[in-house]
Design a protein around this motif. Sequence first.
Motif, PDB file in Angstrom:
ATOM      1  N   LEU A 172       0.831  -1.205   0.000  1.00 51.35           N
ATOM      2  CA  LEU A 172       0.000   0.000   0.000  1.00 51.35           C
ATOM      3  C   LEU A 172       0.866   1.255   0.000  1.00 51.35           C
ATOM      4  N   VAL A 173       1.910   1.207   0.811  1.00 54.56           N
ATOM      5  CA  VAL A 173       2.810   2.359   0.874  1.00 54.56           C
ATOM      6  C   VAL A 173       3.447   2.585  -0.493  1.00 54.56           C
ATOM      7  N   LYS A 174       3.917   1.518  -1.048  1.00 54.37           N
ATOM      8  CA  LYS A 174       4.595   1.556  -2.335  1.00 54.37           C
ATOM      9  C   LYS A 174       3.694   2.111  -3.433  1.00 54.37           C
ATOM     10  N   THR A 175       2.413   1.865  -3.306  1.00 54.71           N
ATOM     11  CA  THR A 175       1.485   2.342  -4.328  1.00 54.71           C
ATOM     12  C   THR A 175       0.866   3.679  -3.946  1.00 54.71           C
ATOM     13  N   GLY A 176       1.539   4.384  -3.036  1.00 56.76           N
ATOM     14  CA  GLY A 176       1.172   5.771  -2.819  1.00 56.76           C
ATOM     15  C   GLY A 176       0.241   6.092  -1.671  1.00 56.76           C
ATOM     16  N   HIS A 177      -0.174   5.110  -0.913  1.00 56.47           N
ATOM     17  CA  HIS A 177      -1.072   5.404   0.210  1.00 56.47           C
ATOM     18  C   HIS A 177      -0.279   6.013   1.351  1.00 56.47           C
ATOM     19  N   ARG A 178      -0.825   7.058   1.930  1.00 59.46           N
ATOM     20  CA  ARG A 178      -0.083   7.776   2.978  1.00 59.46           C
ATOM     21  C   ARG A 178      -0.827   7.893   4.302  1.00 59.46           C
ATOM     22  N   SER A 179      -2.141   7.654   4.275  1.00 64.98           N
ATOM     23  CA  SER A 179      -2.873   7.686   5.549  1.00 64.98           C
ATOM     24  C   SER A 179      -3.698   6.410   5.667  1.00 64.98           C
ATOM     25  N   PHE A 180      -3.804   5.886   6.897  1.00 61.81           N
ATOM     26  CA  PHE A 180      -4.359   4.547   7.098  1.00 61.81           C
ATOM     27  C   PHE A 180      -5.341   4.471   8.255  1.00 61.81           C
ATOM     28  N   ALA A 181      -6.302   3.567   8.095  1.00 62.52           N
ATOM     29  CA  ALA A 181      -7.116   3.173   9.251  1.00 62.52           C
ATOM     30  C   ALA A 181      -7.067   1.663   9.299  1.00 62.52           C
ATOM     31  N   PHE A 182      -6.883   1.131  10.491  1.00 63.62           N
ATOM     32  CA  PHE A 182      -6.891  -0.319  10.651  1.00 63.62           C
ATOM     33  C   PHE A 182      -8.145  -0.703  11.428  1.00 63.62           C
ATOM     34  N   LEU A 183      -9.054  -1.386  10.731  1.00 64.24           N
ATOM     35  CA  LEU A 183     -10.266  -1.870  11.379  1.00 64.24           C
ATOM     36  C   LEU A 183     -10.025  -3.316  11.776  1.00 64.24           C
ATOM     37  N   ASN A 184      -9.684  -3.513  13.024  1.00 61.63           N
ATOM     38  CA  ASN A 184      -9.239  -4.833  13.471  1.00 61.63           C
ATOM     39  C   ASN A 184     -10.381  -5.630  14.103  1.00 61.63           C
ATOM     40  N   GLY A 185     -10.135  -6.933  14.290  1.00 60.91           N
ATOM     41  CA  GLY A 185     -11.138  -7.805  14.921  1.00 60.91           C
ATOM     42  C   GLY A 185     -11.048  -7.765  16.433  1.00 60.91           C
ATOM     43  N   GLU A 186     -11.431  -8.824  17.079  1.00 58.62           N
ATOM     44  CA  GLU A 186     -11.468  -8.887  18.548  1.00 58.62           C
ATOM     45  C   GLU A 186     -10.109  -8.565  19.165  1.00 58.62           C
ATOM     46  N   GLU A 187     -10.097  -7.565  19.997  1.00 61.05           N
ATOM     47  CA  GLU A 187      -8.863  -7.204  20.690  1.00 61.05           C
ATOM     48  C   GLU A 187      -8.431  -8.373  21.573  1.00 61.05           C
ATOM     49  N   GLY A 188      -7.143  -8.623  21.570  1.00 56.11           N
ATOM     50  CA  GLY A 188      -6.629  -9.688  22.439  1.00 56.11           C
ATOM     51  C   GLY A 188      -6.472 -11.011  21.719  1.00 56.11           C
ATOM     52  N   THR A 189      -7.213 -11.197  20.645  1.00 56.29           N
ATOM     53  CA  THR A 189      -7.052 -12.419  19.846  1.00 56.29           C
ATOM     54  C   THR A 189      -5.636 -12.515  19.302  1.00 56.29           C
ATOM     55  N   TYR A 190      -5.172 -13.706  19.155  1.00 54.59           N
ATOM     56  CA  TYR A 190      -3.851 -13.904  18.578  1.00 54.59           C
ATOM     57  C   TYR A 190      -3.755 -13.266  17.192  1.00 54.59           C
ATOM     58  N   SER A 191      -4.734 -13.565  16.349  1.00 49.68           N
ATOM     59  CA  SER A 191      -4.688 -13.053  14.978  1.00 49.68           C
ATOM     60  C   SER A 191      -4.696 -11.534  14.953  1.00 49.68           C
ATOM     61  N   ALA A 192      -5.586 -10.964  15.742  1.00 44.93           N
ATOM     62  CA  ALA A 192      -5.695  -9.504  15.749  1.00 44.93           C
ATOM     63  C   ALA A 192      -4.382  -8.872  16.220  1.00 44.93           C
ATOM     64  N   THR A 193      -3.801  -9.487  17.229  1.00 46.37           N
ATOM     65  CA  THR A 193      -2.573  -8.948  17.795  1.00 46.37           C
ATOM     66  C   THR A 193      -1.425  -8.980  16.786  1.00 46.37           C
ATOM     67  N   GLU A 194      -1.260 -10.136  16.155  1.00 42.00           N
ATOM     68  CA  GLU A 194      -0.185 -10.293  15.191  1.00 42.00           C
ATOM     69  C   GLU A 194      -0.344  -9.358  14.004  1.00 42.00           C
ATOM     70  N   ARG A 195      -1.568  -9.249  13.533  1.00 42.92           N
ATOM     71  CA  ARG A 195      -1.787  -8.387  12.372  1.00 42.92           C
ATOM     72  C   ARG A 195      -1.531  -6.930  12.717  1.00 42.92           C
ATOM     73  N   LEU A 196      -1.917  -6.582  13.915  1.00 41.16           N
ATOM     74  CA  LEU A 196      -1.672  -5.214  14.344  1.00 41.16           C
ATOM     75  C   LEU A 196      -0.165  -4.955  14.420  1.00 41.16           C
ATOM     76  N   ARG A 197       0.554  -5.894  14.975  1.00 41.99           N
ATOM     77  CA  ARG A 197       2.012  -5.748  15.043  1.00 41.99           C
ATOM     78  C   ARG A 197       2.591  -5.504  13.656  1.00 41.99           C
ATOM     79  N   GLY A 198       2.145  -6.325  12.715  1.00 41.28           N
ATOM     80  CA  GLY A 198       2.648  -6.187  11.354  1.00 41.28           C
ATOM     81  C   GLY A 198       2.315  -4.820  10.777  1.00 41.28           C
ATOM     82  N   PHE A 199       1.106  -4.397  11.023  1.00 41.44           N
ATOM     83  CA  PHE A 199       0.635  -3.108  10.520  1.00 41.44           C
ATOM     84  C   PHE A 199       1.497  -1.962  11.068  1.00 41.44           C
ATOM     85  N   VAL A 200       1.632  -1.975  12.387  1.00 42.62           N
ATOM     86  CA  VAL A 200       2.370  -0.891  13.037  1.00 42.62           C
ATOM     87  C   VAL A 200       3.841  -0.902  12.629  1.00 42.62           C
ATOM     88  N   ASP A 201       4.431  -2.064  12.638  1.00 42.29           N
ATOM     89  CA  ASP A 201       5.850  -2.149  12.287  1.00 42.29           C
ATOM     90  C   ASP A 201       6.106  -1.682  10.858  1.00 42.29           C
TER      91      ASP A 201
END
Lengths: 337, 337
Positions: A172-201
């Motif tokens: 997304l960054v590479k294709t020019g996106h500069r502002s983001f919203a992350f609509l995540n699933g259940e807080e605390g879930t393994y999947s949600a946590t990992e995806r958030l980590r990836g997003f933030v990093d």
Amino acid sequence: MKKVTIKDIAREAGVSPSTVSRVINKSAPVRKELEEKVLEVIRKMGYTPNLVARSLRKGYTDTVGFIVPDITNPFFSLIIKGAEDFFKKKKISLVVCSSNHDVKEEEKLIEMLVSKKMDGLLLVGAGSSNRVLNSILNKVKVVFVDRVYEGYDAPYVVSDNYNGMKKLVWYLVKTGHRSFAFLNGEEGTYSATERLRGFVDALKEAGIKDYVVFFGQFTYESGFSLVKKLGKIPDAVVCGNDLMAYGAIDALEEMGYEVPKNVSVTGFDDLPFSKHYKPSLTTVRQPFHAMGYESAKILHWMISGKNKKNKKIVLETELIIRESTKGGSEYETSGNS
Amino acid sequence: MKKVTIKDIAREAGVSPSTVSRVINKSAPVRKELEEKVLEVIRKMGYTPNLVARSLRKGYTDTVGFIVPDITNPFFSLIIKGAEDFFKKKKISLVVCSSNHDVKEEEKLIEMLVSKKMDGLLLVGAGSSNRVLNSILNKVKVVFVDRVYEGYDAPYVVSDNYNGMKKLVWYLVKTGHRSFAFLNGEEGTYSATERLRGFVDALKEAGIKDYVVFFGQFTYESGFSLVKKLGKIPDAVVCGNDLMAYGAIDALEEMGYEVPKNVSVTGFDDLPFSKHYKPSLTTVRQPFHAMGYESAKILHWMISGKNKKNKKIVLETELIIRESTKGGSEYETSGNS
DNA sequence: TTGTAAGCGTTATCAG
DNA sequence: CTGATAACGCTTACAA
């Protein structure tokens, strides 16, 4: 119809029960002549072995339990299919149970399955922990699927949520996106946590600070309503999974935005349906079938005594670029060898 | 961890195994004092009853088998969920198996499930008949789901395919459609046959002769490719199920037609997703959950000896009008009381 | 190669 | 109320 047992066959064929057993199981040599006689009587009387009795005697059931939060969710049913495909080859059957995302129910199910002497358990946990887990972990073999439980020393099979999300955001960054919203699933879930980590990093590495994060559920409705809560619409709405992305797209369009012209939307999972969505979804593919198949394989190893005790498997995810995101096709996906 | 049995508890608590059993099952009065002692030892030693042994002794397993063509298909997984929801209340577990639309596999599965002493079987058949069915029909209780097998005198639960399709076609006629194509699923299937009957009868009653019928599979791809084979595009393309309708819509749009402006398209099933399709689908809703739930209920009756032997249930279907068909809202659905 | 008998962990029956 | 004992149907030492 009266049920016929091994004794009936024995009597009718004029041999002992053990001989019949040996014929059935080919567990020891039997004189050809007798064998044929026995086989014939079996056929004639319509005998089928009682596997419950056999299980009691042998100490295993050739059955394993699979607990998922919701069998109705294609994500899980695809995983189940993977496990089933493996076990079918080993003549092992699957008791499938839904915990309905409820840890209490999950606990009850586990206890029941242990009591029913399942040879092993496949578990997509409903929560991040569980009261009975500790006590059963040495009574029965367990493989965790799609979740890593901190503090339990059991094998697991997950897919690479973290790097999948990173790849997606980089794209997304590479294709020019500069502002983001992350609509995540259940807080605390393994999947949600990992995806958030990836997003933030990923955003950190890109030096982008313009983003917000919301938590909801991994459902269409949640994606839909979360969008409505967004103050300003960013360049890209990154969703916790495909279902949420469907909802987000519909909400955005209802609000008068065009996807991807005014805003890009992404999912996660790559459900079979996502290539037919309109617009078709840019997302991260999880190897559902492999997740089920590999978990089954590991569990089977454990059951057969091959002590792969701490096998931890992280399966590759793949970036799938379609039409819900704006941007060139200059970016190559990494997994398409 | 050594497994602890009822004997261990007995010894430890200074009572006989029978007493322990009585405490566990509340099957006979036990002196309060002893009961407490037993319960305590059970807790302390972490005892759980061996249900395999119990099954052998009691002659039933509290487990039923459910064979479906493909667990991955939302249509079936929703039905399974219905059955599961009923059985959960009765503490009965479900062994779920996919026949992969293969009668041979189905036969093997049935035999295995019978051997494993399932108390009953729920069966969504892969074909219209089956070699082993006759021989097991008096060994185990069976309820047919979503299929009527000619010649087997077993209970079944289906939905009203015939009238559902009729309602749908009537609606189309009423809203001005005059030429039709029916893109049906697997020829010979119960569902395909019934829907075709409804389709033909409705058109006959309306005096419309301008229609064609094709058979394919109940899949997206089949809907897609069948459309491409259509000579002239009719007013309405009626599809065998929702998946086919998705495919048909996409094919039509690819060919330059607009749905529903140039051509109406309908489905059958009303999968949860169909209201989010673009355009949202006009279709016939099948009561998935109820189909599973009711089948389970009947099977349970049979298992408990209440001899509902020839219970035959046809569940109502409901016309769902959405945006994939052109036409006024003057038509009222019949099922929305 | 075949048969006898014990045992898997429960529960039901029958005495006491 | 409680305890022996047999039985559920099968497999497996062990003996022959």
